[in-house]
Scaffold this active site. Structure first.
Site, PDB file in Angstrom:
ATOM      1  N   PRO A 162      -4.852  -4.704   0.951  1.00  0.00           N
ATOM      2  CA  PRO A 162      -4.313  -6.144   1.702  1.00  0.00           C
ATOM      3  C   PRO A 162      -5.482  -6.515   2.541  1.00  0.00           C
ATOM      4  CG  PRO A 162      -3.118  -4.155   2.459  1.00  0.00           C
ATOM      5  CD  PRO A 162      -3.894  -3.580   1.204  1.00  0.00           C
ATOM      6  N   GLU A 164      -9.500  -0.427   5.427  1.00  0.00           N
ATOM      7  CA  GLU A 164     -10.972  -0.677   4.728  1.00  0.00           C
ATOM      8  C   GLU A 164     -10.952  -2.054   3.890  1.00  0.00           C
ATOM      9  OE1 GLU A 164     -13.266   1.845   5.761  1.00  0.00           O
ATOM     10  OE2 GLU A 164     -11.479   1.445   7.110  1.00  0.00           O
ATOM     11  N   HIS A 191      -8.397   2.679  19.469  1.00  0.00           N
ATOM     12  CA  HIS A 191      -7.540   1.712  20.292  1.00  0.00           C
ATOM     13  C   HIS A 191      -8.417   0.976  21.588  1.00  0.00           C
ATOM     14  CE1 HIS A 191      -4.090   3.348  17.646  1.00  0.00           C
ATOM     15  NE2 HIS A 191      -4.610   2.241  17.112  1.00  0.00           N
ATOM     16  N   GLN A 205       0.859  -1.097   0.103  1.00  0.00           N
ATOM     17  CA  GLN A 205      -0.049   0.093  -0.108  1.00  0.00           C
ATOM     18  C   GLN A 205       0.987   1.286  -0.126  1.00  0.00           C
ATOM     19  OE1 GLN A 205      -2.045  -0.601   3.500  1.00  0.00           O
ATOM     20  NE2 GLN A 205      -0.135  -1.464   4.838  1.00  0.00           N
ATOM     21  N   GLY A 247      -2.462 -12.375   8.057  1.00  0.00           N
ATOM     22  CA  GLY A 247      -3.151 -12.637   9.212  1.00  0.00           C
ATOM     23  C   GLY A 247      -4.126 -13.631   8.761  1.00  0.00           C
ATOM     24  N   ASP A 292      -7.932  -5.506  13.447  1.00  0.00           N
ATOM     25  CA  ASP A 292      -7.610  -4.280  13.468  1.00  0.00           C
ATOM     26  C   ASP A 292      -7.266  -3.818  11.923  1.00  0.00           C
ATOM     27  OD1 ASP A 292      -6.693  -1.545  13.466  1.00  0.00           O
ATOM     28  OD2 ASP A 292      -5.119  -1.682  14.796  1.00  0.00           O
TER      29      ASP A 292
END
Lengths: 278, 278
Positions: free
Chosen positions: A162, A158, A62, A31, A138, A155
């Site tokens: 990725p 959008e 957070h 990105q 992930g 977390d």
């Protein structure tokens, strides 16, 4: 000369922040990544042109990604964070003394590097002994683990670039299997003003897999529309059944025991997005 | 060519909306007034360069100005709205069947005129038989009335221009006296991210006059920071003591019985702004 950073949150709505310095601007393998200093919000991380976090308002996202989940699970020991390379979620996870191991799986090594270099107040906990940082995928990590975690926190960015695979039913099924028998998870699920269809899809897909599904909100001024949602899926523990008097998280600036249940009380037009059969 | 309407919400933070038409742009005796069509938010009223209301998100502000107060008062008959010339607050007031008389005191006749002309979905209730529209000074109206209203709603602009006097302790004292023995009032009190000092002052001043003072929030995407506060002052009835099961407002899109108490549960950094002795 004035420099303003602008994010078109939709094709016809934008926010702009006056900026004093650009510290990073690069294309990573995954990105575009930038770090800029803004006058209103302090230092800011921008991925693919979208504000990810700022020094001044990062605490909302957070804290609200972490504390509703870790206050709902009675004894979270092993916690997985997917994405979250800035370290803010990990910092909040470590406020819970029961946590023995917090694994972070971030796909983009540059996010980890620039966060530790430029955003130390957010990334400060990444070198804690309880934290295991994995630079990897992930989705694959989830698929490779079973019955391994008490809480999983997604977390992600959008659902473009990725993070596309992190908004699929297959991913939520993998999370279900990677969780222990009384595990639960939270994923950020965007905003109800511009992304109503996404919320409908995520809540429906999570409710099809987890016995308990709840949507909740937090107010994040630098995110599109300012009203953010999080979707929780849980096997056993219901966030609505938590006794607020037993919540004992210290050092927060947004989350509080009195806010735990309030976050799950949805504005009517948001409640109407949640799958009926959920 | 693209036309964008921009509001600098602070000197270093702005929102911009792409616009298709400018329907009004004039200097009234009190302020600059514009009506523009935007693609994201529909038609929009702008006063002194500040977004006042848009067709798409107006329901949040108008519902949340009205329903917490009118659901707290057990039998509101006479209601005063100070400002609010667009009519949105009046529309919501009339959802409560107990209301027999709703008085609107708007200082700027042009706001009334353009709202009825260009924003009919908001101004639609201004010609209801229960509504009495006065084009005049809200501060003076308050000073001339005693023991006259059950609920007073202060739908003002920011404390610049014509609304300066509506953020003074003298005004709150006048409201106290214009209310009946069990009356209560709500005033919009701006946002905690950019105007923390204003919230500190308003909550302190209201708490010095009213036995019960409570701050609450709503999420309004086109207002600065997106997180808006309202301050309630009450002589007898406590909004925290309302039984949500008895709330029966129909037709809302944001407010709901489950949201009544949640609105008063403040994020910690907002709670910290409220006067300690309150």
């Amino acid at each position: 000369m004035e420099l303003w950073v602008t994010e078109r949150q939709t094709p016809t709505h934008a926010i702009s922040m006056r900026s004093t310095a650009t510290l990073e601007s690069m294309q990573t393998p995954y990105q575009h990544l930038a770090v800029v200093d803004t006058e209103q919000w302090g230092r800011m991380l921008v991925l693919d042109g979208m504000v990810m976090t700022t020094e001044r308002d990062e605490f909302v996202y957070h804290e609200m990604m972490v504390h509703p989940a870790l206050s709902t699970h009675p004894h979270p020991r092993d916690v997985l964070v997917v994405g979250g390379g800035d370290g803010g979620v990990i910092r909040e996870v470590l406020r819970h003394r029961s946590v023995q191991r917090a694994v972070l799986v971030e796909i983009d090594a540059e996010v980890l590097r620039v966060s530790q270099k430029h955003l130390p107040s957010i990334a400060c906990a990444l070198d804690d002994a309880r934290v295991h940082v994995i630079c990897g995928d992930g989705y694959a990590h989830i698929a490779e683990h079973r019955d391994a975690y008490d809480v999983i926190l997604v977390d992600s960015t959008e659902p473009v670039g990725p993070a596309v695979s992190l908004f699929t039913k297959g991913f939520y099924q993998g999370i279900f299997e990677a969780l222990r028998d009384d595990g639960l998870f939270v994923a950020q699920s965007d905003n109800p003003w511009f992304k109503a269809d996404l919320i409908r899809t995520v809540t429906r897909d999570v409710a099809a897999i987890f016995p308990i599904m709840q949507l909740y909100t937090a107010h994040i001024p630098t995110y599109p529309s300012g009203l953010w949602t999080f979707t929780m899926g849980s096997k056993v523990h219901d966030p609505r059944a938590v006794d607020a008097r037993h919540i004992a998280v210290q050092g927060t600036k947004y989350y509080a025991p009195s806010l735990h249940h309030a976050a799950f009380a949805l504005p009517k037009f948001v409640a109407d997005l949640v799958a009926r059969d959920a």
